[in-house]
Design a protein around this motif. Sequence first.
Motif, PDB file in Angstrom:
ATOM      1  N   THR A   1       0.708  -1.110   0.022  1.00 48.75           N
ATOM      2  CA  THR A   1      -0.211   0.005   0.035  1.00 48.75           C
ATOM      3  C   THR A   1       0.994   1.212   0.127  1.00 48.75           C
ATOM      4  N   SER A   2       1.895   1.242   0.694  1.00 45.69           N
ATOM      5  CA  SER A   2       2.798   2.291   1.010  1.00 45.69           C
ATOM      6  C   SER A   2       3.453   2.553  -0.441  1.00 45.69           C
ATOM      7  N   ALA A   3       3.887   1.369  -1.093  1.00 48.68           N
ATOM      8  CA  ALA A   3       4.353   1.545  -2.558  1.00 48.68           C
ATOM      9  C   ALA A   3       3.514   2.092  -3.367  1.00 48.68           C
ATOM     10  N   VAL A   4       2.227   1.694  -3.591  1.00 43.34           N
ATOM     11  CA  VAL A   4       1.398   2.055  -4.619  1.00 43.34           C
ATOM     12  C   VAL A   4       1.036   3.587  -4.744  1.00 43.34           C
ATOM     13  N   ILE A   5       1.114   3.950  -3.358  1.00 43.27           N
ATOM     14  CA  ILE A   5       0.406   5.327  -3.116  1.00 43.27           C
ATOM     15  C   ILE A   5       1.545   6.490  -3.344  1.00 43.27           C
ATOM     16  N   CYS A   6       2.890   6.086  -3.739  1.00 44.82           N
ATOM     17  CA  CYS A   6       3.904   6.953  -4.005  1.00 44.82           C
ATOM     18  C   CYS A   6       4.325   6.785  -5.415  1.00 44.82           C
ATOM     19  N   ILE A   7       3.867   5.596  -6.095  1.00 48.44           N
ATOM     20  CA  ILE A   7       4.265   5.462  -7.668  1.00 48.44           C
ATOM     21  C   ILE A   7       3.841   6.968  -8.377  1.00 48.44           C
ATOM     22  N   PHE A   8       2.669   7.321  -8.349  1.00 51.48           N
ATOM     23  CA  PHE A   8       2.243   8.091  -9.069  1.00 51.48           C
ATOM     24  C   PHE A   8       3.051   9.489  -9.177  1.00 51.48           C
ATOM     25  N   PRO A   9       2.873  10.212  -7.922  1.00 53.29           N
ATOM     26  CA  PRO A   9       3.600  11.535  -8.002  1.00 53.29           C
ATOM     27  C   PRO A   9       4.932  11.518  -8.458  1.00 53.29           C
ATOM     28  N   VAL A  10       5.597  10.479  -7.941  1.00 53.09           N
ATOM     29  CA  VAL A  10       6.909  10.415  -8.493  1.00 53.09           C
ATOM     30  C   VAL A  10       7.127  10.403 -10.165  1.00 53.09           C
ATOM     31  N   MET A  11       6.072   9.519 -10.419  1.00 55.21           N
ATOM     32  CA  MET A  11       6.134   9.228 -12.098  1.00 55.21           C
ATOM     33  C   MET A  11       5.779  10.440 -12.803  1.00 55.21           C
ATOM     34  N   VAL A  12       4.707  11.249 -12.372  1.00 64.10           N
ATOM     35  CA  VAL A  12       4.272  12.661 -12.929  1.00 64.10           C
ATOM     36  C   VAL A  12       5.316  13.521 -13.113  1.00 64.10           C
ATOM     37  N   ASN A  13       6.045  13.755 -12.022  1.00 60.05           N
ATOM     38  CA  ASN A  13       7.293  14.671 -11.797  1.00 60.05           C
ATOM     39  C   ASN A  13       8.178  14.178 -12.761  1.00 60.05           C
ATOM     40  N   VAL A  14       8.598  13.126 -12.771  1.00 60.00           N
ATOM     41  CA  VAL A  14       9.792  12.574 -13.689  1.00 60.00           C
ATOM     42  C   VAL A  14       9.531  12.558 -14.929  1.00 60.00           C
ATOM     43  N   ALA A  15       8.196  12.096 -15.177  1.00 61.98           N
ATOM     44  CA  ALA A  15       7.909  12.305 -16.628  1.00 61.98           C
ATOM     45  C   ALA A  15       8.065  13.814 -17.094  1.00 61.98           C
ATOM     46  N   ALA A  16       7.528  14.643 -16.328  1.00 62.85           N
ATOM     47  CA  ALA A  16       7.692  16.031 -16.721  1.00 62.85           C
ATOM     48  C   ALA A  16       8.999  16.598 -16.961  1.00 62.85           C
ATOM     49  N   GLY A  17       9.877  16.174 -16.029  1.00 62.26           N
ATOM     50  CA  GLY A  17      11.240  16.601 -16.047  1.00 62.26           C
ATOM     51  C   GLY A  17      11.874  16.038 -17.386  1.00 62.26           C
ATOM     52  N   VAL A  18      11.638  14.925 -17.698  1.00 66.03           N
ATOM     53  CA  VAL A  18      12.213  14.345 -18.976  1.00 66.03           C
ATOM     54  C   VAL A  18      11.765  14.843 -20.161  1.00 66.03           C
ATOM     55  N   ALA A  19      10.468  14.976 -20.224  1.00 70.67           N
ATOM     56  CA  ALA A  19       9.748  15.605 -21.481  1.00 70.67           C
ATOM     57  C   ALA A  19      10.202  17.242 -21.673  1.00 70.67           C
ATOM     58  N   THR A  20      10.562  17.677 -20.732  1.00 68.20           N
ATOM     59  CA  THR A  20      11.095  19.122 -20.736  1.00 68.20           C
ATOM     60  C   THR A  20      12.397  19.452 -20.975  1.00 68.20           C
ATOM     61  N   THR A  21      13.086  18.387 -21.295  1.00 64.01           N
ATOM     62  CA  THR A  21      14.515  18.542 -21.323  1.00 64.01           C
ATOM     63  C   THR A  21      15.087  19.044 -22.582  1.00 64.01           C
ATOM     64  N   GLU A  22      15.894  20.047 -22.631  1.00 64.46           N
ATOM     65  CA  GLU A  22      16.059  20.879 -24.108  1.00 64.46           C
ATOM     66  C   GLU A  22      16.840  19.800 -25.025  1.00 64.46           C
ATOM     67  N   LYS A  23      16.165  20.034 -26.173  1.00 59.04           N
ATOM     68  CA  LYS A  23      16.639  19.126 -27.202  1.00 59.04           C
ATOM     69  C   LYS A  23      18.056  19.515 -27.535  1.00 59.04           C
ATOM     70  N   ASP A  24      18.271  20.967 -27.367  1.00 57.99           N
ATOM     71  CA  ASP A  24      19.908  21.141 -27.659  1.00 57.99           C
ATOM     72  C   ASP A  24      20.628  20.444 -26.762  1.00 57.99           C
ATOM     73  N   LEU A  25      20.306  20.322 -25.443  1.00 55.88           N
ATOM     74  CA  LEU A  25      21.327  19.793 -24.409  1.00 55.88           C
ATOM     75  C   LEU A  25      21.344  17.998 -24.860  1.00 55.88           C
ATOM     76  N   GLU A  26      20.509  17.614 -25.292  1.00 55.15           N
ATOM     77  CA  GLU A  26      20.494  16.038 -25.988  1.00 55.15           C
ATOM     78  C   GLU A  26      21.299  16.055 -26.964  1.00 55.15           C
ATOM     79  N   ASP A  27      21.271  17.147 -28.100  1.00 52.06           N
ATOM     80  CA  ASP A  27      22.164  17.409 -29.266  1.00 52.06           C
ATOM     81  C   ASP A  27      23.572  17.121 -28.873  1.00 52.06           C
ATOM     82  N   VAL A  28      24.022  18.148 -27.680  1.00 53.56           N
ATOM     83  CA  VAL A  28      25.254  18.066 -27.327  1.00 53.56           C
ATOM     84  C   VAL A  28      25.842  16.817 -27.311  1.00 53.56           C
ATOM     85  N   LEU A  29      25.064  15.830 -26.616  1.00 53.07           N
ATOM     86  CA  LEU A  29      25.654  14.598 -26.273  1.00 53.07           C
ATOM     87  C   LEU A  29      25.644  13.715 -27.485  1.00 53.07           C
TER      88      LEU A  29
END
Lengths: 291, 256
Positions: free
Chosen positions: B125-153
């Motif tokens: 129960t403790s695990a399932v309750i915190c999956i979602f907020p972590v996922m939503v936040n991380v997905a937002a971070g990943v999706a907003t990564t600047e393409k320019d920075l990825e291009d550098v790599l």
Amino acid sequence: MLNPEAPVAADPLDAPAGAGSPPFLAFQDVVIEYGRGANATLAVDGISLDVADGDFVALVGPSGCGKSTLLKVAAGLVPTSSGTVLLGGETVTRPQKNVGMAFQSATMLPWRTTLRNVLLPLQIVRPHRSKFRREKAANIKKAEALLASVGLRGVGSKYPWQLSGGMQQRASLCRALIHEPEILLLDEPFGALDAFTREELWQVLQQLWQEKKPTVLLVTHDLREAIYLANRVVVMSARPGRIVHEERIDFPRPRRLSMMFSAEAGAIMERLRGKIDHVSLFGDEAAAGEP
Amino acid sequence: MTIERIRPFFSVIFAVVVLGLWELGVRLFNVSIFILPAPSQFFGSLIENWHGIMFHAEQTMYTTVIGFAIGVTLGGILGVAAGASRSVYQTIYPALVGFYSVPKVALVPIFVIWFGSGTVPAVLTSAVICIFPVMVNVAAGVATTEKDLEDVLRSLGASMLETLWYVVIPRSAPYFFASLKVAITLSFVGTVISETVAANRGIGTMMVRASADFDVPLVFAGLFLLAAMGIVMYAFFAVIEGRVVGWTKRDVDFAT
Ligand SMILES: Nc1ncnc2c1ncn2[C@@H]1O[C@H](COP(=O)(O)OP(=O)(O)O)[C@@H](O)[C@H]1O
Ligand SMILES: [Mg+2]
């Protein structure tokens, strides 16, 4: 009415600069289209350009004509829609290890110190990556020497956001150079800088080029920059980009800034400007004339 | 003495004032201990039953940390996948939203059927309750990564995994750490929910038993302890956040 294709001077383009040796970088009938169907953008339309090993070529043209696109294709970041790009004799289909690239914005990674930003290519590019840890001290020394050479002595421990735009741009130049690439692709690296910093960095870049003799393809919208730095200046038309003119610049090196005030430089500038004006007039006319 | 100096203590002063008013109110209006015990009464109960309470608190802490670790790991992985790939995002997102909308207390009986009562359903129960907020936040971070920075790599010939490691993950780290502070407090909620329904050890269990015994000060002692544990864990992750992703604060002090 004049044919828009007419200004393409066949002569200078067909003769590669280092006549005899095969070109190090070659664009062959490169066409690049972004997107598909109705909202497709034809960015570059049939560009052929040879760059000899160790040459310094500047690419100028109106904004949006596909200069950045062309560099990205050379870097293997964007695929061609048709035509090929050859680097060192091999077709470019993905990023190559012997390329150093500096982008229009400094693109420093904000979570890394300046030094660690400069070291980044050594962590990624073969064969440096395998010995990155072992040769850490030597690598750091090299990065610091490079930073010092562009006037950034002692700022290695600072984060990018603690540096001015010009300092970040210098650091990004160091990052493009640290793995000693054979070719440098520079996309308006000085575009965002004030005039004094820009001129200072021209001198820095010229010196770096004279020392290491990498092949350089420099995109710029500054004609003075192109004339000061390059051996050849290639002019592109408005989108879709085509090559419409080329100018050899034969001033002796090291070039001085005062050279820019000579009558000869003035004449070249006039000619280039004429070509670019000519180009955009054509572009407008063509756009207006078409149903 | 400047106000800047005492600012860090405002929160403590605030808590003390609230508890003081509470104490005063209960005494002034002579509120029954069975309805609202005064802070002095439940602190007294806390001290008096210290060993017994610690027995339960240990269990709650342990369950929460394990569940939190599982939930954060899953949420992080799902977040990176959903942020990096549009098709993954479109495939799993509606299902996850639906799943997250189910009250977690409704899951406990199912976990109990599968795994019996005790630690396992509480961890889950403790695990399932915190999956979602972590996922939503991380997905937002990943999706907003600047393409320019990825291009550098990418321009250096980095593989997709290397680009992820050198750019996308550090770039999303601030989002991830921000979500941890929310996730840890939710994890406590999950644990206690499960403990109140199906367990024989843990603060949740203790509070249910205490309320059956009309030991209201002990119930409040349990609540107080939960609050304290939540604050400690929140502060812990806030400190880690400051250390790891201090670069986002752009505070000159941090760099040197
Ligand atoms: N990722 C992209 N997707 C769609 N169109 C693009 C993309 N990048 C550039 N373009 C378009 O291609 C054209 C050339 O762009 P660019 O190469 O950036 O020009 P320049 O660098 O010469 O200013 C522009 O019209 C631009 O809008
Ligand atoms: Mg551009």
